[in-house]
Scaffold this motif. Structure first.
Motif, PDB file in Angstrom:
ATOM      1  N   ASP A   3       0.822  -1.208   0.000  1.00 51.17           N
ATOM      2  CA  ASP A   3       0.000   0.000   0.000  1.00 51.17           C
ATOM      3  C   ASP A   3       0.856   1.258   0.000  1.00 51.17           C
ATOM      4  O   ASP A   3       0.469   2.282  -0.573  1.00 51.17           O
ATOM      5  CB  ASP A   3      -0.934  -0.005   1.210  1.00 51.17           C
ATOM      6  CG  ASP A   3      -1.993  -1.087   1.115  1.00 51.17           C
ATOM      7  OD1 ASP A   3      -2.402  -1.403  -0.014  1.00 51.17           O
ATOM      8  OD2 ASP A   3      -2.395  -1.632   2.164  1.00 51.17           O
ATOM      9  N   ASN A   9      -5.039   9.592  -3.145  1.00 54.10           N
ATOM     10  CA  ASN A   9      -5.391   8.947  -1.877  1.00 54.10           C
ATOM     11  C   ASN A   9      -5.320   9.905  -0.691  1.00 54.10           C
ATOM     12  O   ASN A   9      -5.843   9.596   0.378  1.00 54.10           O
ATOM     13  CB  ASN A   9      -4.460   7.765  -1.593  1.00 54.10           C
ATOM     14  CG  ASN A   9      -4.542   6.674  -2.630  1.00 54.10           C
ATOM     15  OD1 ASN A   9      -3.529   6.171  -3.111  1.00 54.10           O
ATOM     16  ND2 ASN A   9      -5.759   6.291  -3.009  1.00 54.10           N
ATOM     17  N   THR A  68      -7.207   7.831   2.201  1.00 52.94           N
ATOM     18  CA  THR A  68      -8.201   6.832   1.827  1.00 52.94           C
ATOM     19  C   THR A  68      -7.664   6.013   0.672  1.00 52.94           C
ATOM     20  O   THR A  68      -7.228   6.563  -0.337  1.00 52.94           O
ATOM     21  CB  THR A  68      -9.526   7.492   1.407  1.00 52.94           C
ATOM     22  OG1 THR A  68      -9.971   8.365   2.451  1.00 52.94           O
ATOM     23  CG2 THR A  68     -10.589   6.439   1.137  1.00 52.94           C
ATOM     24  N   CYS A 122      -7.641   1.796  -1.355  1.00 57.07           N
ATOM     25  CA  CYS A 122      -8.089   0.412  -1.477  1.00 57.07           C
ATOM     26  C   CYS A 122      -6.875  -0.476  -1.222  1.00 57.07           C
ATOM     27  O   CYS A 122      -5.891  -0.405  -1.952  1.00 57.07           O
ATOM     28  CB  CYS A 122      -8.669   0.158  -2.870  1.00 57.07           C
ATOM     29  SG  CYS A 122      -9.195  -1.543  -3.147  1.00 57.07           S
ATOM     30  N   GLN A 123      -6.940  -1.282  -0.169  1.00 57.44           N
ATOM     31  CA  GLN A 123      -5.787  -2.087   0.206  1.00 57.44           C
ATOM     32  C   GLN A 123      -5.437  -3.083  -0.892  1.00 57.44           C
ATOM     33  O   GLN A 123      -6.303  -3.784  -1.408  1.00 57.44           O
ATOM     34  CB  GLN A 123      -6.072  -2.827   1.516  1.00 57.44           C
ATOM     35  CG  GLN A 123      -6.273  -1.888   2.695  1.00 57.44           C
ATOM     36  CD  GLN A 123      -6.657  -2.637   3.944  1.00 57.44           C
ATOM     37  OE1 GLN A 123      -5.848  -2.839   4.837  1.00 57.44           O
ATOM     38  NE2 GLN A 123      -7.906  -3.068   4.008  1.00 57.44           N
ATOM     39  N   GLY A 133      -8.183  -5.775  -1.044  1.00 63.22           N
ATOM     40  CA  GLY A 133      -9.162  -5.126  -1.912  1.00 63.22           C
ATOM     41  C   GLY A 133     -10.188  -4.318  -1.145  1.00 63.22           C
ATOM     42  O   GLY A 133     -11.122  -3.764  -1.740  1.00 63.22           O
ATOM     43  N   ASN A 134     -10.037  -4.210   0.186  1.00 58.60           N
ATOM     44  CA  ASN A 134     -10.976  -3.460   1.012  1.00 58.60           C
ATOM     45  C   ASN A 134     -10.544  -1.998   1.113  1.00 58.60           C
ATOM     46  O   ASN A 134      -9.351  -1.691   1.182  1.00 58.60           O
ATOM     47  CB  ASN A 134     -11.048  -4.052   2.423  1.00 58.60           C
ATOM     48  CG  ASN A 134     -11.684  -5.424   2.431  1.00 58.60           C
ATOM     49  OD1 ASN A 134     -12.370  -5.806   1.491  1.00 58.60           O
ATOM     50  ND2 ASN A 134     -11.446  -6.176   3.491  1.00 58.60           N
ATOM     51  N   ASP A 135     -11.509  -1.106   1.158  1.00 58.79           N
ATOM     52  CA  ASP A 135     -11.223   0.312   1.338  1.00 58.79           C
ATOM     53  C   ASP A 135     -10.916   0.596   2.803  1.00 58.79           C
ATOM     54  O   ASP A 135     -11.484  -0.030   3.705  1.00 58.79           O
ATOM     55  CB  ASP A 135     -12.418   1.166   0.895  1.00 58.79           C
ATOM     56  CG  ASP A 135     -12.645   1.085  -0.610  1.00 58.79           C
ATOM     57  OD1 ASP A 135     -11.652   0.894  -1.347  1.00 58.79           O
ATOM     58  OD2 ASP A 135     -13.806   1.203  -1.045  1.00 58.79           O
TER      59      ASP A 135
END
Length: 421
Positions: free
Chosen positions: A260, A268, A277, A279-280, A284-286
């Motif tokens: 990341d 971001n 902010t 998206c990992q 794939g999670n925010d």
């Protein structure tokens, strides 16, 4: 003036040195450091050229470079030295083909599976795709199969029917890295060969008596004072130091993974709201995190006084030409070098970006934060993942320990003490 591809296709030994000379001149125009240029010159003249002479190869092209790399890199774990060799060959190939070098990072080494055995392996990989295995999983299987392919090739095994149990057992005995992955991949491949009637005997049965246990390991953590020592050890007088310090704080203060950090873009960062902010990359999670003052100041210092001019939207760039975005592996390697140089005792502990993430989780536990809060801060999909960190909360574990009452000496002396002699 750059060499035209038509002028250098099939470079003889006499003009091979001229190709190297032209490539080095291109490096100089691109402002590569003297040390890096000298390293590439050494690898080409002292490693690649002797290989060509030994193999009686009169002309150089990309296929020669590929064969040379296969003598250097045989496994899926690539050392820094092998990394440099791969990079040097890819640079040379690109320059020979196009007359220029467009990118800083190297292309992954092609793991070509050829011949009858290689064809069967490729069919198996397609079978994995039909089973809806992810691309990452298929790539892991390819790496494992490639190691077996290289081993069989070294034993001059040309067809599937020539593979024996002895070959499989001997191959396993020579494998030390990622053994669990190697075993599962080769077992599934052999089962596939037998099921598809490509192999008469089911050689996967050789694994039935083979047990490979992986012991449970505690996450590597560092105390608050150790983390501060690591942060303070980074010299911020130059561009590299300013960049490294900003990346380190993203790991130690916000718990970001190396992937990341490498993929962090300007979009971001919300400077007005003081948030990050993204998206990992792994899950794939925010996730939305506060842009802490120390982190924000480190980022501004790097962006104003350290970051090179680039059209890339990625925040972190290499500090050597042509200033391309950082990669996950380069961020991880940088963390290891910084922590090792900080004089913090790393014996028995991992010392990368993930260790800093574990250490932040440990600080949360010390501050009695709840599992949902920690889970949200670290971007976990569920609190079950976060629960694994309870194993490092020694203070709370000690509170759960039951008091053991003393045992009187008469207990051990009963019946003359014959059971406790």
């Amino acid at each position: 003036m750059a060499i035209l591809p038509s002028q250098i296709t099939g470079v003889s030994m006499e003009t091979f040195e001229e190709l190297i000379k032209q490539c080095i001149q291109h490096f100089e125009r691109q402002r590569f450091s003297t040390g890096r240029i000298n390293m590439y010159r050494f690898l080409w003249l002292k490693k690649l050229m002797p290989y060509m002479i030994k193999e009686s190869v009169p002309y150089y092209d990309a296929s020669v470079g590929e064969k040379f790399l296969r003598t250097i890199v045989t496994g899926d774990i690539i050392s820094r030295y092998q990394d440099d060799i791969i990079r040097s060959v890819n640079f040379l190939n690109e320059f020979q083909e196009t007359g220029t070098i467009s990118s800083h990072h190297f292309k992954p080494l092609e793991r070509e599976l050829s011949g009858p055995i290689g064809l069967a392996m490729e069919q198996f990989l397609l079978h994995l795709g039909a089973l809806r295995r992810t691309q990452k999983t298929v790539s892991e299987y390819r790496r494992a199969l490639y190691r077996l392919f290289i081993y069989l090739e070294s034993k001059q095994i040309q067809c599937l029917q020539a593979i024996s149990e002895t070959h499989i057992v001997t191959f396993l005995s020579t494998s030390t890295n990622n053994k669990a992955l190697i075993i599962s991949s080769i077992r599934f491949f052999l089962q596939y060969l037998h099921k598809e009637h490509l192999l008469e005997n089911d050689l996967s049965l050789v694994f039935d008596g083979y047990k490979y246990s992986r012991s449970e390991k505690l996450p590597s953590v560092y105390s608050k004072s150790e983390v501060l020592q690591i942060e303070a050890s980074i010299q911020r007088s130059d561009a590299t130091g300013k960049r490294n310090y900003a990346m380190m704080l993203l790991a130690t203060r916000l718990g970001l993974r190396a992937s990341d950090i490498a993929h962090l873009s300007f979009s971001n960062i919300d400077w007005e709201e003081s948030t990050i902010t993204l998206c990992q990359y792994k899950t794939g999670n925010d996730i939305k995190l506060p842009l802490l003052t120390a982190v924000g100041e480190a980022l501004i210092d790097y962006l104003k006084y350290g970051r090179k001019n680039s059209e890339s939207d990625k925040v972190f760039l290499f500090t050597i030409a042509p200033f391309s975005p950082m990669t996950k592996s380069s961020v991880s390697n940088m963390f290891c070098r910084i922590i090792e140089a900080s004089k913090v005792d790393v014996r028995g502990r991992r010392h990368g970006a993930h260790a800093m993430r574990h250490s932040l989780a440990c600080r949360f536990l010390e501050n009695k934060e709840s599992m949902p809060v920690i889970s949200e801060a670290l971007g976990h999909r569920s609190t079950e993942t976060t629960m694994s960190y309870l194993r490092i909360d020694l203070e709370s574990l000690n509170q759960c320990a039951l008091h053991v009452p003393p045992v009187s000496s008469s207990f051990y002396e009963q019946k003359g003490g014959v059971f406790y002699e």
